[in-house]
Motif scaffolding. Structure first.
Motif, PDB file in Angstrom:
ATOM      1  N   PRO A   8       6.671   9.232 -22.080  1.00  0.00           N
ATOM      2  CA  PRO A   8       5.462   9.569 -21.319  1.00  0.00           C
ATOM      3  C   PRO A   8       4.988  10.962 -21.735  1.00  0.00           C
ATOM      4  O   PRO A   8       5.779  11.770 -22.206  1.00  0.00           O
ATOM      5  CB  PRO A   8       5.927   9.533 -19.867  1.00  0.00           C
ATOM      6  N   PRO A   9       3.707  11.259 -21.559  1.00  0.00           N
ATOM      7  CA  PRO A   9       3.175  12.539 -22.035  1.00  0.00           C
ATOM      8  C   PRO A   9       3.820  13.756 -21.393  1.00  0.00           C
ATOM      9  O   PRO A   9       3.831  14.827 -21.976  1.00  0.00           O
ATOM     10  CB  PRO A   9       1.688  12.465 -21.693  1.00  0.00           C
ATOM     11  N   TRP A  10       4.374  13.633 -20.193  1.00  0.00           N
ATOM     12  CA  TRP A  10       4.978  14.779 -19.518  1.00  0.00           C
ATOM     13  C   TRP A  10       6.458  14.942 -19.856  1.00  0.00           C
ATOM     14  O   TRP A  10       7.087  15.894 -19.435  1.00  0.00           O
ATOM     15  CB  TRP A  10       4.813  14.671 -18.010  1.00  0.00           C
ATOM     16  N   ALA A  11       7.051  14.010 -20.627  1.00  0.00           N
ATOM     17  CA  ALA A  11       8.476  14.086 -20.946  1.00  0.00           C
ATOM     18  C   ALA A  11       8.765  15.355 -21.738  1.00  0.00           C
ATOM     19  O   ALA A  11       8.031  15.731 -22.640  1.00  0.00           O
ATOM     20  CB  ALA A  11       8.911  12.865 -21.747  1.00  0.00           C
ATOM     21  N   VAL A  12       9.831  16.020 -21.381  1.00  0.00           N
ATOM     22  CA  VAL A  12      10.203  17.266 -22.048  1.00  0.00           C
ATOM     23  C   VAL A  12      10.881  16.934 -23.374  1.00  0.00           C
ATOM     24  O   VAL A  12      11.829  16.152 -23.409  1.00  0.00           O
ATOM     25  CB  VAL A  12      11.141  18.100 -21.142  1.00  0.00           C
ATOM     26  N   PRO A  13      10.410  17.514 -24.479  1.00  0.00           N
ATOM     27  CA  PRO A  13      10.995  17.215 -25.781  1.00  0.00           C
ATOM     28  C   PRO A  13      12.428  17.713 -25.897  1.00  0.00           C
ATOM     29  O   PRO A  13      12.822  18.658 -25.222  1.00  0.00           O
ATOM     30  CB  PRO A  13      10.079  17.941 -26.761  1.00  0.00           C
ATOM     31  N   TYR A  14      13.172  17.091 -26.796  1.00  0.00           N
ATOM     32  CA  TYR A  14      14.593  17.400 -26.947  1.00  0.00           C
ATOM     33  C   TYR A  14      14.822  18.872 -27.245  1.00  0.00           C
ATOM     34  O   TYR A  14      15.690  19.507 -26.651  1.00  0.00           O
ATOM     35  CB  TYR A  14      15.219  16.552 -28.053  1.00  0.00           C
ATOM     36  N   ARG A  15      14.043  19.446 -28.154  1.00  0.00           N
ATOM     37  CA  ARG A  15      14.259  20.853 -28.512  1.00  0.00           C
ATOM     38  C   ARG A  15      14.118  21.759 -27.298  1.00  0.00           C
ATOM     39  O   ARG A  15      14.773  22.776 -27.199  1.00  0.00           O
ATOM     40  CB  ARG A  15      13.295  21.291 -29.611  1.00  0.00           C
ATOM     41  N   PHE A  16      13.256  21.393 -26.374  1.00  0.00           N
ATOM     42  CA  PHE A  16      13.102  22.171 -25.157  1.00  0.00           C
ATOM     43  C   PHE A  16      14.242  21.864 -24.192  1.00  0.00           C
ATOM     44  O   PHE A  16      14.740  22.739 -23.502  1.00  0.00           O
ATOM     45  CB  PHE A  16      11.748  21.870 -24.508  1.00  0.00           C
ATOM     46  N   SER A  17      14.666  20.620 -24.172  1.00  0.00           N
ATOM     47  CA  SER A  17      15.692  20.229 -23.206  1.00  0.00           C
ATOM     48  C   SER A  17      17.051  20.836 -23.524  1.00  0.00           C
ATOM     49  O   SER A  17      17.899  20.919 -22.655  1.00  0.00           O
ATOM     50  CB  SER A  17      15.806  18.706 -23.111  1.00  0.00           C
ATOM     51  N   VAL A  18      17.260  21.271 -24.764  1.00  0.00           N
ATOM     52  CA  VAL A  18      18.542  21.897 -25.085  1.00  0.00           C
ATOM     53  C   VAL A  18      18.680  23.249 -24.402  1.00  0.00           C
ATOM     54  O   VAL A  18      19.777  23.786 -24.315  1.00  0.00           O
ATOM     55  CB  VAL A  18      18.778  22.045 -26.612  1.00  0.00           C
ATOM     56  N   GLN A  19      17.590  23.781 -23.909  1.00  0.00           N
ATOM     57  CA  GLN A  19      17.638  25.016 -23.143  1.00  0.00           C
ATOM     58  C   GLN A  19      18.049  24.689 -21.709  1.00  0.00           C
ATOM     59  O   GLN A  19      17.425  25.080 -20.745  1.00  0.00           O
ATOM     60  CB  GLN A  19      16.267  25.710 -23.190  1.00  0.00           C
ATOM     61  N   ARG A  20      19.114  23.927 -21.579  1.00  0.00           N
ATOM     62  CA  ARG A  20      19.543  23.339 -20.326  1.00  0.00           C
ATOM     63  C   ARG A  20      19.717  24.361 -19.202  1.00  0.00           C
ATOM     64  O   ARG A  20      19.259  24.151 -18.089  1.00  0.00           O
ATOM     65  CB  ARG A  20      20.832  22.567 -20.552  1.00  0.00           C
ATOM     66  N   SER A  21      20.367  25.460 -19.481  1.00  0.00           N
ATOM     67  CA  SER A  21      20.638  26.411 -18.400  1.00  0.00           C
ATOM     68  C   SER A  21      19.340  26.980 -17.834  1.00  0.00           C
ATOM     69  O   SER A  21      19.225  27.165 -16.629  1.00  0.00           O
ATOM     70  CB  SER A  21      21.562  27.529 -18.875  1.00  0.00           C
ATOM     71  N   GLU A  94       7.459  32.156 -23.777  1.00  0.00           N
ATOM     72  CA  GLU A  94       8.377  32.858 -24.677  1.00  0.00           C
ATOM     73  C   GLU A  94       9.441  31.901 -25.221  1.00  0.00           C
ATOM     74  O   GLU A  94       9.783  31.935 -26.399  1.00  0.00           O
ATOM     75  CB  GLU A  94       9.039  34.014 -23.912  1.00  0.00           C
ATOM     76  N   MET A  95       9.945  31.040 -24.356  1.00  0.00           N
ATOM     77  CA  MET A  95      10.944  30.071 -24.787  1.00  0.00           C
ATOM     78  C   MET A  95      10.339  29.092 -25.790  1.00  0.00           C
ATOM     79  O   MET A  95      10.979  28.726 -26.773  1.00  0.00           O
ATOM     80  CB  MET A  95      11.517  29.325 -23.581  1.00  0.00           C
ATOM     81  N   CYS A  96       9.108  28.682 -25.548  1.00  0.00           N
ATOM     82  CA  CYS A  96       8.420  27.793 -26.495  1.00  0.00           C
ATOM     83  C   CYS A  96       8.282  28.475 -27.848  1.00  0.00           C
ATOM     84  O   CYS A  96       8.445  27.832 -28.895  1.00  0.00           O
ATOM     85  CB  CYS A  96       7.062  27.376 -25.951  1.00  0.00           C
ATOM     86  N   ASP A  97       7.976  29.783 -27.831  1.00  0.00           N
ATOM     87  CA  ASP A  97       7.883  30.545 -29.076  1.00  0.00           C
ATOM     88  C   ASP A  97       9.230  30.565 -29.792  1.00  0.00           C
ATOM     89  O   ASP A  97       9.307  30.338 -31.002  1.00  0.00           O
ATOM     90  CB  ASP A  97       7.426  31.983 -28.811  1.00  0.00           C
ATOM     91  N   GLU A  98      10.312  30.857 -29.035  1.00  0.00           N
ATOM     92  CA  GLU A  98      11.662  30.907 -29.613  1.00  0.00           C
ATOM     93  C   GLU A  98      12.032  29.595 -30.284  1.00  0.00           C
ATOM     94  O   GLU A  98      12.705  29.579 -31.309  1.00  0.00           O
ATOM     95  CB  GLU A  98      12.694  31.224 -28.529  1.00  0.00           C
ATOM     96  N   LEU A  99      11.591  28.502 -29.691  1.00  0.00           N
ATOM     97  CA  LEU A  99      11.924  27.183 -30.225  1.00  0.00           C
ATOM     98  C   LEU A  99      10.936  26.712 -31.287  1.00  0.00           C
ATOM     99  O   LEU A  99      11.138  25.659 -31.891  1.00  0.00           O
ATOM    100  CB  LEU A  99      11.986  26.163 -29.081  1.00  0.00           C
ATOM    101  N   GLY A 100       9.880  27.475 -31.496  1.00  0.00           N
ATOM    102  CA  GLY A 100       8.889  27.106 -32.494  1.00  0.00           C
ATOM    103  C   GLY A 100       8.141  25.827 -32.158  1.00  0.00           C
ATOM    104  O   GLY A 100       7.808  25.042 -33.049  1.00  0.00           O
ATOM    105  N   LEU A 101       7.855  25.619 -30.903  1.00  0.00           N
ATOM    106  CA  LEU A 101       7.186  24.388 -30.487  1.00  0.00           C
ATOM    107  C   LEU A 101       5.706  24.423 -30.830  1.00  0.00           C
ATOM    108  O   LEU A 101       5.038  25.436 -30.634  1.00  0.00           O
ATOM    109  CB  LEU A 101       7.347  24.181 -28.973  1.00  0.00           C
ATOM    110  N   GLY A 102       5.205  23.302 -31.316  1.00  0.00           N
ATOM    111  CA  GLY A 102       3.790  23.167 -31.630  1.00  0.00           C
ATOM    112  C   GLY A 102       2.969  22.959 -30.373  1.00  0.00           C
ATOM    113  O   GLY A 102       3.502  22.773 -29.274  1.00  0.00           O
ATOM    114  N   GLU A 103       1.659  22.962 -30.533  1.00  0.00           N
ATOM    115  CA  GLU A 103       0.754  22.879 -29.383  1.00  0.00           C
ATOM    116  C   GLU A 103       0.905  21.577 -28.603  1.00  0.00           C
ATOM    117  O   GLU A 103       0.860  21.571 -27.375  1.00  0.00           O
ATOM    118  CB  GLU A 103      -0.694  23.084 -29.830  1.00  0.00           C
ATOM    119  N   ALA A 104       1.088  20.451 -29.299  1.00  0.00           N
ATOM    120  CA  ALA A 104       1.225  19.161 -28.598  1.00  0.00           C
ATOM    121  C   ALA A 104       2.477  19.159 -27.721  1.00  0.00           C
ATOM    122  O   ALA A 104       2.450  18.674 -26.585  1.00  0.00           O
ATOM    123  CB  ALA A 104       1.280  18.015 -29.608  1.00  0.00           C
ATOM    124  N   VAL A 105       3.553  19.724 -28.231  1.00  0.00           N
ATOM    125  CA  VAL A 105       4.796  19.765 -27.453  1.00  0.00           C
ATOM    126  C   VAL A 105       4.663  20.769 -26.313  1.00  0.00           C
ATOM    127  O   VAL A 105       5.118  20.526 -25.196  1.00  0.00           O
ATOM    128  CB  VAL A 105       5.999  20.091 -28.369  1.00  0.00           C
TER     129      VAL A 105
END
Length: 158
Positions: A8-21, A94-105
Motif C-alpha cells: 500500500p502507498p503508506w507502507a514503510v519501506p524496508y530501508r526505513f524500517s531497519v531504523q527499528r529503535s 534527517e533520517m530519510c537523508d541518512e538512508l538516502g531515500l528518494g522522493e517517492a519513498v
C-alpha cells in the motif's frame, strides 16, 4: 502486501524500517500520549466505578500524593510523551537523508508519520465525541456505574 503483490502507498519501506529503535520510540511515545490522555479524561468515571487502574489512581496510591498532584503528574507525563514524539518526528527528514531515500519513498514515510498524527488526534476526538470516557452524572450509565457496570458494552448486554 496486497493481493497483487504490491505494498500500500503508506507502507514503510524496508530501508526505513531497519531504523527499528527510532520507529519503536516514535510509536511508543504516540501510544503513551494517547493512553495517558485517555486516563486523564476517564478518571472521574473510573473513580465512580471503583476502577483502581486509572493512571491518576495509580499515581495517588504509589506516590501517596493528592488527587491534584497525581493529576498534574499525569498531565506532565502526557505532555512529555507528546513532546518526545514531536522531537522524534522532527528528525524523520534527517533520517530519510541518512538512508538516502528518494522522493517517492519519502512520500510513503510522510504518510506513515501522518497516520500516527491522525491516530493521536483520532483517539482524542473519538473519546470526546462518543462520551466513552465522559463522567456523566445522570442517566443510565451514571446509575449503572456504582454497581460496577456502565460501559457501553455492559449496557448493550442488558
Amino acid at each position: 502486501m496486497s493481493r497483487n503483490g504490491s505494498f500500500p502507498p503508506w507502507a514503510v519501506p524496508y530501508r526505513f524500517s531497519v531504523q527499528r529503535s527510532r520507529r519503536e520510540a516514535e510509536f511508543e511515545c504516540a501510544a503513551g500520549h494517547a493512553s495517558s490522555a485517555r486516563h486523564i479524561h476517564s478518571f472521574e468515571r473510573e473513580k465512580r466505578r471503583g476502577d483502581g487502574h486509572n493512571l491518576i489512581a495509580v499515581l495517588r496510591r504509589e506516590r501517596g500524593c493528592s488527587r491534584q498532584e497525581a493529576t498534574a503528574e499525569a498531565h506532565r507525563m502526557t505532555i512529555g510523551c507528546l513532546d518526545e514524539y514531536l522531537g522524534l518526528q522532527e528528525r524523520v527528514p534527517e533520517m530519510c537523508d541518512e538512508l538516502g531515500l528518494g522522493e517517492a519513498v519519502r512520500d510513503r514515510v510522510r504518510m506513515g508519520v501522518e497516520a500516527i498524527q491522525h491516530w493521536i488526534n483520532g483517539t482524542y476526538e473519538w473519546a470526546l465525541a462518543t462520551g466513552r470516557h465522559a463522567a456523566a452524572t445522570e442517566g443510565a450509565v451514571a446509575t449503572a456505574e456504582p454497581a460496577g457496570r456502565g460501559s457501553v458494552d455492559d449496557l448493550l448486554s442488558v
